[in-house]
Design an enzyme around this catalytic site. Structure first.
Site, PDB file in Angstrom:
ATOM      1  N   HIS A   1      -1.432  -9.207  11.279  1.00 58.54           N
ATOM      2  CA  HIS A   1      -2.346  -8.111  11.602  1.00 58.54           C
ATOM      3  C   HIS A   1      -1.581  -6.868  12.051  1.00 58.54           C
ATOM      4  O   HIS A   1      -1.563  -5.843  11.355  1.00 58.54           O
ATOM      5  CB  HIS A   1      -3.334  -8.567  12.679  1.00 58.54           C
TER       6      HIS A   1
ATOM      7  N   HIS B   1      -0.886  -2.615  10.363  1.00 58.35           N
ATOM      8  CA  HIS B   1      -0.826  -1.426  11.235  1.00 58.35           C
ATOM      9  C   HIS B   1       0.539  -0.744  11.145  1.00 58.35           C
ATOM     10  O   HIS B   1       0.667   0.382  10.664  1.00 58.35           O
ATOM     11  CB  HIS B   1      -1.118  -1.827  12.689  1.00 58.35           C
TER      12      HIS B   1
ATOM     13  N   HIS C   1      -6.653  -5.598   5.865  1.00 54.24           N
ATOM     14  CA  HIS C   1      -6.873  -5.397   7.296  1.00 54.24           C
ATOM     15  C   HIS C   1      -8.242  -5.943   7.713  1.00 54.24           C
ATOM     16  O   HIS C   1      -8.364  -6.572   8.765  1.00 54.24           O
ATOM     17  CB  HIS C   1      -6.775  -3.917   7.667  1.00 54.24           C
TER      18      HIS C   1
ATOM     19  N   ASN D   1      -8.953  -8.705  10.660  1.00 52.17           N
ATOM     20  CA  ASN D   1      -9.361  -8.072  11.917  1.00 52.17           C
ATOM     21  C   ASN D   1     -10.768  -8.408  12.375  1.00 52.17           C
ATOM     22  O   ASN D   1     -10.980  -8.764  13.534  1.00 52.17           O
ATOM     23  CB  ASN D   1      -9.227  -6.550  11.806  1.00 52.17           C
TER      24      ASN D   1
ATOM     25  N   ILE E   1      -9.156   0.343  13.585  1.00 51.89           N
ATOM     26  CA  ILE E   1      -9.394  -0.346  14.857  1.00 51.89           C
ATOM     27  C   ILE E   1      -8.342  -1.434  15.002  1.00 51.89           C
ATOM     28  O   ILE E   1      -7.808  -1.914  13.998  1.00 51.89           O
ATOM     29  CB  ILE E   1     -10.807  -0.955  14.938  1.00 51.89           C
TER      30      ILE E   1
END
Length: 919
Positions: A578, A583, A770, A774, A919
């Site tokens: 993740h 990110h 993602h 997530n 997020i």
């Protein structure tokens, strides 16, 4: 006029979407390649939106002065009369849309009223229209006379979300087509400029999508530059825009010096040297991530000065103070309100300290106490809650509060226990989550049994040898031998041995942190489901194997072993799959895109929605999640060594060329190439929900990207000679991923196929990948026994003194091994935040201003086709979730797999694929 067009545009979206519902996606995206580009934007593609407008009953305003001028010029050319040839001036009208804030503090309101007053006396917002042509006399772009924004003071008290202002430009008949607008804000307060539409030219309305904060001239003296929505490759840039194009990129790059102000729009690179806080305590000192010792992607530079005690570390900025990201990357108001009202600021920095002082018991006593978090709530001591609730607004997870002598906090019931309270205890559910849970990207096919480690034998020696034998699993293979199971692709594995083993001595030395390096062997049944057949638990000096239970004691040992696997899985999921892969590894591509790709560049326009909010959420993560003593360190087994595990994965495992879905599935042995299959590969676990749904989205994204790229690059030479494109890719690698710049696996960027592959991978990572990793964090992890983020005790064997207490009360031992009550509630609050969609979320297949984000009408039409295909994928996913033959997503108590379902309502929904890592 602008309002009419806005209404007309909304109707067009509906009409086009409806008409596409029955049309093939590929044919809708089969558009012409651009073989020749001219400086004048009047061509059939650009005229199509105007025709649509006429059919909708709205006709663009065309200045009568312009018509007269055009006739006048024609007459002048025929008569070759110098006096007739003299340019005649005429006026065009701009409609400027500014977005208001919903809530303003006292200072902002005061400044707004002051600006309204000074606007009356000449301190205005000034616009200047710039042509795509150069004036041959001055060799400078042709410009209009400056125009002021009208009625600012009159509309200053408007409560509307969007306020439309007008401006009038005076240009001459030789002006040509507009290509840019400069904006000067002489007020004291910044404002958010959404778009500008120019009406009055013969070509029809000209659109300038802006979506940017315009700062006061007092803070940023230079004029802001905005370009039309017409895309241009660098070599095709009209002469009047070339200098402005280069100037705007220089502004965005900055000079690499000084500390950034929150109002800046400068994109630059730096290492992760702001994770620790050595000025507070040496225990909070952390290494620099990015460099030879700890390779890591680069992050956005802030330019803060060094800490007092460590010159290599940057001084920390703690909440509630904001971390710098370029102004346009900061959360918009709706997103900011959703994020701030809930979660990290309120829960972590106010609720947790109060809970720590008020909770009596450290451990859960039984499953009923965990259930009470969702039913009866978390009981607070008398008097504490009154003071606590005054300090901060309640987070969204707090759904009930009794204003009495006892405060009551209630959490939403996680989905994993909503359909079947005890599903998480079952072995089939434990295995199912490896292909349909929150971390479905670590499972791999077993090719050698027992498994072999890739760690250095000179360091670890014979301790790397697996303890797994054929005897451990032979009784669970439905009559097959181990060799037969291997040959028929029936053995799979979730292997965290090499990830954790180098860190175990340090992790297990931490207070109340205990971990193994685990391997879980899974067998594919004839029904297409998986079942665990053995779990290997490794320590640096010893190993043991746990197999499915045969009695009461082995049942509790098996449950503890599965909990340790869940803890390993939670750490790798959060720190590697993740945080790192979606990110941190995307941030360099985003920084380089803003620095090297002009807003005029077609690839920038393609990437734009997939970069939204990523820099801001990554900055928040550095401040509260991956920071020293942050959420990751507090709530996950690896503690302060979490980012070191992440850095080791970046060094040894991460490869950009393997980040696309098909390549990743093949690398893990979960699929084999097969040109006869719809996506060019065959899944070895046919009912693999993550892969099944992911391939639908991957193919749609790839088709859309190919359609778009081929439109602007009809031959490979255009890719090679595109200076901005090559600079973007080069900087992404050589600066943004500097620690891997010499790797031989980076894809080349020489052909259309290369570019399609690179962009498809980036869009996939930002959107579907993602989302899959997530938005199920609270639905699956909010019930901590299902996948505990940390474990506090190892599993005792018969030779150890703890074994007696384990046998005497195995449930108590189980709960004393799980996170404490404080750790559990803190973790639940955080993953609830991370799983939440904000009201302003933009999902795949959606764009801001969908009909005018580009001036290329053929591409707008193709995008509607892509949106329609996304809608069809959503219907297919819903159909699959109701198919009883797909046992890994449908059945009694089985959660449907919706993490790849494109759309979602706001909140925690366990579905929805936003365009970007937001997020």
């Amino acid at each position: 006029m602008a309002l009419a067009k806005e209404i007309m545009g909304s109707r067009l979206i509906f009409e086009r979407s409806s008409s596409l519902a029955s049309s093939p996606f590929q044919s809708r995206l089969s558009i012409k390649k651009k073989t020749q580009r001219t400086q004048l934007s009047i061509n059939p593609f650009d005229l199509r939106p105007m025709k649509a407008a006429i059919s909708g009953g709205v006709v663009a305003a065309i200045s009568e002065d312009l018509v007269k001028t055009l006739r006048f010029n024609t007459l002048g050319r025929n008569q070759e009369n110098e006096e007739v040839e003299k340019a005649v001036q005429f006026k065009v009208r701009a409609v400027v849309t500014v977005r208001n804030k919903n809530k303003e503090d006292f200072k902002e309101t005061l400044v707004k009223h002051l600006d309204a007053f000074t606007d009356k006396i000449g301190r205005n917002v000034v616009l200047e229209l710039i042509s795509i042509q150069v004036d041959p006399k001055t060799n400078e772009p042709k410009k209009s006379k400056p125009a002021i924004l009208k009625d600012w003071s009159k509309k200053s008290n408007s409560k509307a979300e969007k306020v439309h202002y007008a401006a009038e430009f005076t240009v001459d008949s030789a002006f040509g087509l507009p290509g840019a607008i400069t904006v000067t804000n002489k007020h004291q307060k910044e404002f958010f400029l959404e778009n500008i539409t120019i009406e009055g030219f013969a070509c029809g309305p000209v659109h300038f999508p802006c979506n940017s904060w315009v700062q006061s001239q007092n803070d940023h003296p230079s004029k802001r530059i905005f370009f039309t929505n017409q895309p241009y490759l660098p070599s095709e840039t009209p002469s009047g825009l070339r200098t402005l194009r280069e100037q705007e990129l220089e502004n965005l790059r900055g000079n690499g010096k000084g500390e950034r102000k929150l109002s800046d729009r400068i994109y630059d690179f730096d290492v992760y040297n702001d994770i620790g806080n050595p000025d507070i305590s040496t225990e909070l000192a952390r290494p620099v991530f990015g460099g030879r010792e700890f390779p890591y992607p680069r992050r956005c530079r802030t330019g803060r000065r060094s800490s007092d005690t460590d010159l290599m570390s940057e001084r920390r900025v703690e909440k509630p103070l904001p971390m710098y990201v370029p102004r346009d990357e900061q959360f918009e108001e709706s997103k900011k309100n959703t994020f701030a009202a809930c979660r990290l600021k309120a829960v972590l920095h106010n609720l947790v300290p109060s809970l720590k002082a008020s909770i009596l018991a450290e451990d859960f006593a039984n499953f009923g106490e965990i259930d009470s978090l969702y039913k009866e709530g978390l009981l607070l001591k008398l008097g504490i809650q009154d003071d606590m609730f005054k300090k901060f607004p309640l987070p969204k997870i707090v759904t009930t509060l009794q204003k009495s002598s006892e405060g009551l906090l209630r959490y939403d019931t996680p989905k994993i226990v909503s359909k079947d309270k005890y599903a998480w205890l079952r072995d089939d559910e434990f295995a199912r989550q490896a292909i349909a849970g929150i971390n479905p990207v670590n499972i791999e096919r077993v090719t050698t049994y027992p498994p072999v480690s890739n760690l250095d034998r000179e360091i670890y020696g014979s301790h790397l040898d697996s303890a797994l034998t054929e005897d451990h699993i032979i009784g669970h293979l439905d009559g097959l031998s181990v060799q037969q199971a291997l040959e028929t692709n029936r053995l799979f594995m979730v292997d965290y041995h090499d990830t954790y083993l180098p860190f175990l001595d340090r992790i297990n030395a931490l207070d109340r942190r205990k971990a193994y390096a685990t391997r879980t062997i899974l067998f594919l049944t004839r029904l297409g489901t998986l079942k665990p057949v053995a779990i290997e638990l490794s320590l640096p000096k010893s190993k043991r194997v746990v197999t499915p239970p045969i009695d009461a004691t082995s049942n509790w040992t098996w449950q503890l072993a599965k909990a340790h696997v869940g803890s390993n899985d939670a750490g790798v999921h959060q720190l590697v799959n993740h945080w790192l892969r979606t990110h941190a590894c995307l941030e360099p591509f985003i920084l380089a895109a803003h620095r090297q790709l002009s807003a005029l560049h077609p690839i920038y326009k393609l990437l734009d929605p997939h970069m939204r909010y990523t820099l801001e959420i990554n900055a928040v993560a550095r401040q509260t999640l991956v920071s020293a003593d942050g959420v990751i360190e507090s709530c996950f087994t690896a503690g302060q060594y979490g980012l070191e595990i992440s850095a080791a994965a970046y060094k040894n495992q991460w490869r950009f060329d393997m980040e696309g879905l098909p390549a990743d599935l093949i690398r893990r042995g979960m699929a084999v190439p097969d040109p006869t299959q719809p996506h060019g590969l065959k899944l070895l676990v046919e009912d693999y929900p993550y892969a099944n749904d992911g391939l639908l989205l991957w193919s749609a994204i790839q088709t859309w990207v190919r359609t778009y790229v081929e439109r602007y690059y009809p031959n490979p030479n255009l890719v090679k000679t595109d200076t901005e494109l090559q600079a973007w890719y080069s900087e992404s690698i050589n600066v943004g991923h500097a620690d891997h710049r010499d790797a031989d696996w980076w894809p080349e960027l020489s052909t259309v196929d290369d570019l399609v592959s690179i962009i498809t991978t980036i869009v996939w990572l930002a959107s579907a990948q993602h989302a899959a990793l997530n938005f199920g964090q609270y639905p699956y992890g909010g019930y901590v026994p299902n996948r505990p983020p940390l474990m506090r005790q190892l599993i005792p064997d018969e030779s150890e003194p703890e074994f007696a207490s384990f046998v005497e009360d195995p449930q108590k031992y189980f709960f004393s091994s799980l996170p404490s009550l404080l750790q559990t509630t803190k973790f639940m609050a955080v993953v609830d935040t991370l799983s939440t969609h904000s009201p302003d979320e933009e999902y795949i297949g959606e764009r801001q201003q969908p009909s005018i984000w580009t001036g290329d009408a053929e591409i707008v039409d193709a995008f509607y086709g892509f949106s329609a295909e996304i809608g069809r994928i959503e219907q297919e996913i819903e159909k699959r979730n109701k198919d009883p033959s797909r046992r890994n997503r449908c059945g009694a108590g089985v959660l449907p797999y919706e993490l790849m379902a494109p759309s979602s309502e706001p909140g925690v929904t366990c579905r929805g694929v936003p365009n970007s890592v937001s997020i």
